[in-house]
Design an enzyme around this catalytic site. Structure first.
Site, mmCIF file in Angstrom:
data_model
loop_
_atom_site.group_PDB
_atom_site.id
_atom_site.type_symbol
_atom_site.label_atom_id
_atom_site.label_comp_id
_atom_site.label_asym_id
_atom_site.label_seq_id
_atom_site.Cartn_x
_atom_site.Cartn_y
_atom_site.Cartn_z
ATOM 1 N N ASN A 13 1.211 -1.176 -0.157
ATOM 2 C CA ASN A 13 0.004 0.036 0.005
ATOM 3 C C ASN A 13 0.964 1.093 -0.097
ATOM 4 O OD1 ASN A 13 -2.685 0.960 2.438
ATOM 5 N ND2 ASN A 13 -2.366 1.488 0.072
ATOM 6 N N ASN A 66 -6.348 10.763 -1.093
ATOM 7 C CA ASN A 66 -6.250 9.406 -1.913
ATOM 8 C C ASN A 66 -5.870 9.692 -3.426
ATOM 9 O OD1 ASN A 66 -7.208 7.867 0.211
ATOM 10 N ND2 ASN A 66 -9.259 8.321 -0.110
ATOM 11 N N CYS A 75 -5.670 6.133 7.819
ATOM 12 C CA CYS A 75 -4.965 5.256 7.051
ATOM 13 C C CYS A 75 -4.073 4.169 7.806
ATOM 14 C CB CYS A 75 -4.569 5.625 5.782
ATOM 15 S SG CYS A 75 -3.584 4.248 4.811
ATOM 16 N N GLY A 76 -4.387 2.963 8.169
ATOM 17 C CA GLY A 76 -3.540 2.361 8.964
ATOM 18 C C GLY A 76 -1.940 2.063 8.282
ATOM 19 N N ASN A 77 -2.046 1.761 7.191
ATOM 20 C CA ASN A 77 -0.640 1.502 6.572
ATOM 21 C C ASN A 77 0.054 2.845 6.315
ATOM 22 O OD1 ASN A 77 -0.571 -1.442 6.046
ATOM 23 N ND2 ASN A 77 -2.186 -1.182 4.617
ATOM 24 N N ASN A 164 -12.560 5.380 9.819
ATOM 25 C CA ASN A 164 -13.037 5.516 8.653
ATOM 26 C C ASN A 164 -14.129 4.255 8.373
ATOM 27 O OD1 ASN A 164 -11.174 3.641 8.311
ATOM 28 N ND2 ASN A 164 -10.279 4.285 6.720
ATOM 29 N N HIS A 166 -15.852 0.816 7.283
ATOM 30 C CA HIS A 166 -15.665 -0.618 6.842
ATOM 31 C C HIS A 166 -17.111 -1.251 6.758
ATOM 32 C CE1 HIS A 166 -11.107 0.040 6.632
ATOM 33 N NE2 HIS A 166 -11.516 0.837 7.757
ATOM 34 N N ASN A 197 -14.948 1.464 2.555
ATOM 35 C CA ASN A 197 -14.167 0.525 2.323
ATOM 36 C C ASN A 197 -14.859 -0.787 2.488
ATOM 37 O OD1 ASN A 197 -11.547 2.306 2.451
ATOM 38 N ND2 ASN A 197 -12.778 2.828 4.267
ATOM 39 N N GLU A 215 -10.770 -0.193 -1.289
ATOM 40 C CA GLU A 215 -10.479 0.969 -0.459
ATOM 41 C C GLU A 215 -11.326 2.147 -1.018
ATOM 42 O OE1 GLU A 215 -7.216 2.272 1.851
ATOM 43 O OE2 GLU A 215 -5.943 0.444 0.967
ATOM 44 N N ARG A 216 -12.201 2.915 -0.445
ATOM 45 C CA ARG A 216 -12.859 4.021 -0.651
ATOM 46 C C ARG A 216 -11.845 5.123 -1.163
ATOM 47 N NH1 ARG A 216 -15.252 7.737 3.946
ATOM 48 N NH2 ARG A 216 -13.218 7.656 4.419
ATOM 49 N N CYS A 224 -4.697 -2.875 3.595
ATOM 50 C CA CYS A 224 -5.348 -1.851 4.234
ATOM 51 C C CYS A 224 -5.265 -2.074 5.809
ATOM 52 C CB CYS A 224 -6.728 -1.870 3.954
ATOM 53 S SG CYS A 224 -7.896 -0.496 4.580
ATOM 54 N N GLY A 225 -4.528 -1.032 6.475
ATOM 55 C CA GLY A 225 -4.594 -1.409 7.976
ATOM 56 C C GLY A 225 -5.835 -1.184 8.925
ATOM 57 N N GLY A 227 -8.723 -1.621 7.593
ATOM 58 C CA GLY A 227 -9.524 -2.647 7.252
ATOM 59 C C GLY A 227 -9.025 -4.020 7.852
#
Length: 283
Positions: A13, A66, A75-77, A164, A166, A197, A215-216, A224-225, A227
């Site tokens: 990612n 994005n 965003c986790g990653n 965000n 999910h 997402n 991913e949205r 996706c972290g 996610g």
């Protein structure tokens, strides 16, 4: 106008990181981020991340555009890449070093581990329909195994907000999911007023999940972290998984722990610097 950048990825990612500490406003516009993220005519990335000055007692602020120009809450990653980027910029690379990061989803605290990974306190998941947000259930009710019709098929979906939105559904084999077809239909479904997402999850074992994600605002990505975190929460809520899991994504694995006493989610995974450069913006 020349802007320095560093390219990072978290399990594939990938992001363009910009040192934006001298200004509270992003140095580039959303439409410029779209061009930079183009994999044929730009640098190529799933998003552009800005390291801005801290606010509300935080060390730094993270904002993201994005690849479609939209701005996600978190965003986790991306925040693992952000932590690695900040550590290098400031020289604070000692193990167990932590940073308090202001995001649109609230304060997030990543920590450098002795093993060279990044452990992130992702906060407490939100699980009511109003918090997602979605109209799949009454505002104060959880969304667990609720039927949703997409592409002429009924899916049992569970929804979680990790800063965000999910939508998670469990399937027998993630490899056979037509992600490019289904992903946009889930993302733009009318029951998700802020889009969503979408994670398709295969349970390999109670402590091992296999995931593919749409991913949205970015489409199909390798990881996706948020996610992965949302999927473990959904796994526990539906009885599919344990509270600590390895989540296998196309780009690699994350370790996700949902602490049942504090209700906080912890994500541990890598962040990899790829290259640095400068880009010329024609304004």
């Amino acid at each position: 106008m020349e802007i320095a950048f560093t390219k990072y990825h978290g399990l594939g990612n990938d992001f363009i990181l910009i040192d934006n500490r001298q200004s509270p406003d992003p140095l580039i516009r959303p439409e410029e981020a779209v061009n930079l993220c183009d994999r044929n005519f730009g640098i190529g990335a799933d998003g552009v991340i800005f390291a801005l000055p801290g606010q509300n007692g935080s060390d730094y602020t993270m904002r993201i555009f994005n690849s479609d120009g939209s701005e996600p809450e978190m965003c986790g990653n991306g925040i693992r890449c952000f932590a690695h980027f900040i550590a290098e910029l400031t020289g604070n690379t000692t193990p167990n070093q932590t940073f308090v990061i202001h995001t649109l989803a609230g304060l997030i605290t990543p920590q450098l581990t002795p093993e060279g990974q990044i452990k992130v306190d992702m906060g407490i998941p939100k699980v009511t329909a109003a918090q997602i947000p979605t109209t799949l259930n009454a505002a104060d009710q959880k969304v667990i195994n609720i039927p949703l019709n997409v592409a002429g098929q009924t899916w049992a979906v569970t929804c979680v907000n990790m800063g965000n939105p999910h939508c998670i559904t469990f399937v027998d084999d993630v490899e056979h999911i037509p992600l490019a077809t289904l992903g946009p239909q889930f993302e733009h479904h009318s029951v998700f007023p802020q889009r969503t997402n979408t994670e398709f999850i295969q349970v390999v074992a109670p402590n091992y999940l296999k995931m593919r994600v749409w991913e949205r605002g970015a489409g199909a990505t390798l990881a996706c972290g948020t996610g992965a975190c949302a999927s473990v929460v959904a796994g526990v809520l539906t009885g599919h998984s344990e509270a600590t899991c390895t989540v296998e994504l196309p780009g690699g694995c994350l370790t996700i722990e949902w602490d049942q006493s504090s209700q906080r989610i912890y994500m541990t995974g890598p962040a990899q610097k790829v290259f640095t450069g400068q880009v010329l913006l024609n304004r």
